[in-house]
Structures are given as C-alpha cells and as structure tokens.
Design an enzyme around this catalytic site. Structure first.
Site: not given
Length: 373
Positions: A194, A300
């Site tokens: 991320e 995710e």
C-alpha cells in the site's frame, strides 16, 4: 492493510489479441498472457488470500498446517510479508529480518531471520502454492518505511527519493530476491504494501516504481513484479478512493514496463463509501487493466459486518470480469488454529473451517472452477 494491532505482533513473537506472455522462465511457474494469469500451465482466474504472520512463525508444523489448509481449500495465491524491519534488535527468539541504523544496517539471515522465510518458501513449493512477497510496508507495522525514516531521516513522503534509504532498501531487495530467484513458489515480487505519498505529485511513486521494478528485473528475469498499491487515482468518480491525493495514479502506473499486473484493494468501511461501491470499483480497475493489456488482481478486500452477503457480491462481480481484465482476488485475511492458539483476528479474518469460510472460500472456489476456460 492499513494497520495491524499490537496484539498480533505480541502473539507472533510467541509462536514457535493478446500481447506476448511476460514472465514465466525456467524458475517461474506463473506468468501473464494478456489480461490473464497463467499458473502451472493453466490460464484462468485464481483465488487466494493474505497472511501477514505466516513468515514470522517459528514452529514449522504451524507453517505446514496452515499451508495444507490453504491448499486444500482450493486457494492458489498467498500474499505474505517479506519484510520485518526494526531499529533495535529484539531480544530472545523474536523474528526480525532487517535492522536499520544510520551507523550500519544488518540483514538477519539467521534462524530467527530470513531462514523463517526460507522455510515458508520451501513449504509452499511442495504444496503448489504461489507467493506474492511484499518487500516493504508503507504502514508502521513490522517497521515499514518509518523504520527507514528513523534510521536515515526525512519523512515517509521523502522516503521514495531518500538516497540512503533507497540504497538500503535495494540492498534488502537484492538479498531476498537472489535467495528465491530459482523458486517456483514465487508468484510475484511486490514493491511495497500500500505505497502512498500523501500530497505528492504522482510522478514520485511512478518514478520510484519504475526504478525499483527495473532493478528487480535486473536480478530476476523470470518472476512477475507488481506495485502493491490500493488502486487509488482513477477516472470515473469523485469519491476519495478515485482521487489522487495519496500520490498514486493507477492508470499511469500500469504503463510501467516491468510491472506485470495491476493491484488494488477495497475497504469501503475505512474509506467512507458504501458497500455498493464495490462492484463499480472492481469494474473500473478491470477496464483500466484491459486497456493496458495487463491482468488486474483484487489483492485485499474486507468488510466488518454481514460479511458473507457483502463480500460474495464483490467476488461475483470480479469473477464476471474474468475474461475482461480481472484474473484473481485475495481476501484479507486467512485465519487458522496454531499450536499456540488462534491467529490474530483483526475483524476481517476468515478462519479455516468456519461457516464464513464456506461462504467466501469454498463456494467462491467452486464458482471459479465452473468458469469457462
């Protein structure tokens, strides 16, 4: 995922016209063919999951049992943390992979260091599980970019252009990639979990990702490479996830030559959007990947309530695009029963053998297997 509770760390310290296909040389058993993944010679859509903790386990049987459960559930791809950065060496047998310090950093190749990752890779090889290995964390859990900042100065925003931080990051990449360059268990090297650069021009992450993916490709000609971003920065809507304020441009980053596929995440509860946001978010990323001629992976996703009904809708939306940009999804996160007890429940965990696993794993895999070839 954004944050992992300190409980998890405490627990773990105790646990003993398609373009030409890319990737997939002699060492690799995964490649891309246009907008589709090819694993062990099979082209299609693949399901998987995340386990941040599995590479930190010190009990080999726990690793094997977890991977047995993942494999028997029909999941093919497992995303794991290939980082565990500290600024001060922990005491005892606590697992750590790299100690960062301005006076000289140390990569731990010992039994409580990368030998734990060694065992995970070997165990995955014997079970046919393919690993996405993330190489640094944007978030502070398990060190992340903040540990580099502590050692070399600056901020997380300047980390991408901090020469000393990048030098050590590349040194760590070289150690890890060369360690498993010949392993068929590696699905992809992931630049970061991320990555964000709040308020930055999107060229900062674009240029960094270009340089680092080029560097990894110089070390490994065969395995796939991906960014690991959340998919922020996308035309179509004006809600927060579509905006560019976190410093990423999903469409632009797909143009990076040595990034083989796109990743995006989905947490409506964290992002201030309704669950109905999901199918459009998936569709818009699939369209961007289709335009770029690369696969998309929903890497995710999770929600805190009514999880079966909410998430199975997302899974269906992704499967329906299996020939139109989407080639897989990995739910966050896998849960299991270890020798020391149940793994960390962060509110998104799906435990092996649970009714939720039947809904979101068993039924999902069955639906994937019914997709046309």
């Amino acid at each position: 995922m954004k944050g992992l509770f300190a409980f998890g760390l405490g627990l773990l310290s105790l646990v003993n016209a398609l373009p030409q296909a890319q990737g997939g040389g002699a060492a690799a058993s995964a490649r891309v063919s246009g907008t589709r993944f090819v694993i062990d010679g099979k082209t299609g859509y693949f399901a998987g999951t995340n386990s941040y903790w599995i590479g930190f386990l010190t009990n080999n049987r726990d690793v094997d049992t977890t991977l047995d459960h993942i494999a028997s559930s029909g999941l093919k791809i497992l995303r794991v943390w290939g980082f565990n950065d500290v600024n001060n060496q922990p005491s005892g047998n606590t697992v750590w992979f790299q100690r960062l310090a301005s006076s000289g950093s140390q990569i731990n190749t010992g039994p409580n260091g990368l030998q734990r990752l060694d065992y995970l890779v070997r165990s995955a090889e014997t079970r046919g599980i393919k690993l996405i290995i993330a190489l640094v964390n944007y978030w502070d859990d398990f060190g992340g970019m903040k540990a580099y900042v502590n050692a070399f100065g600056g901020t997380k925003e300047s980390w991408y252009t901090n020469a000393r931080a990048q030098e050590q990051y590349k040194r760590y990449i070289q150690t890890v990639v060369s360690r498993y360059v010949n392993s068929p268990a590696i699905f992809a090297w992931e630049l970061a979990n991320e990555p964000r650069c709040k308020g930055c021009n999107t060229n900062v992450i674009f240029n960094w990702a270009t340089q680092i993916s080029d560097y990894i490709r110089s070390l490994d000609k065969d395995h796939l490479i991906t960014l690991g971003d959340e998919g922020f920065g996308l035309p179509g809507q004006t809600t927060y996830p579509y905006q560019y304020g976190e410093g990423t441009d999903f469409v632009k980053n797909l143009q990076i030559k040595n990034l083989d596929f796109g990743t995006f995440h989905m947490y409506p509860g964290h992002w201030g959007v309704p669950t109905s946001f999901g199918p459009g978010w998936i569709k818009d990323h699939a369209a961007a990947c289709r335009a770029a001629g690369k696969p998309c992976l929903l890497e995710e996703y999770g929600f805190e309530s009514d999880r079966c009904n909410v998430q199975k809708g997302w899974q269906q939306a992704s499967r329906e695009l299996s020939r139109d940009g989407m080639s897989g999804d990995l739910f966050w996160q896998w849960g299991d029963q270890l020798s020391t007890g149940q793994t960390h429940n962060d509110g998104f965990t799906i435990y092996y053998g649970s009714s939720l696993a039947t809904c979101l794993v068993t039924d999902h895999v069955r639906a994937i297997n019914a997709l046309p070839a």
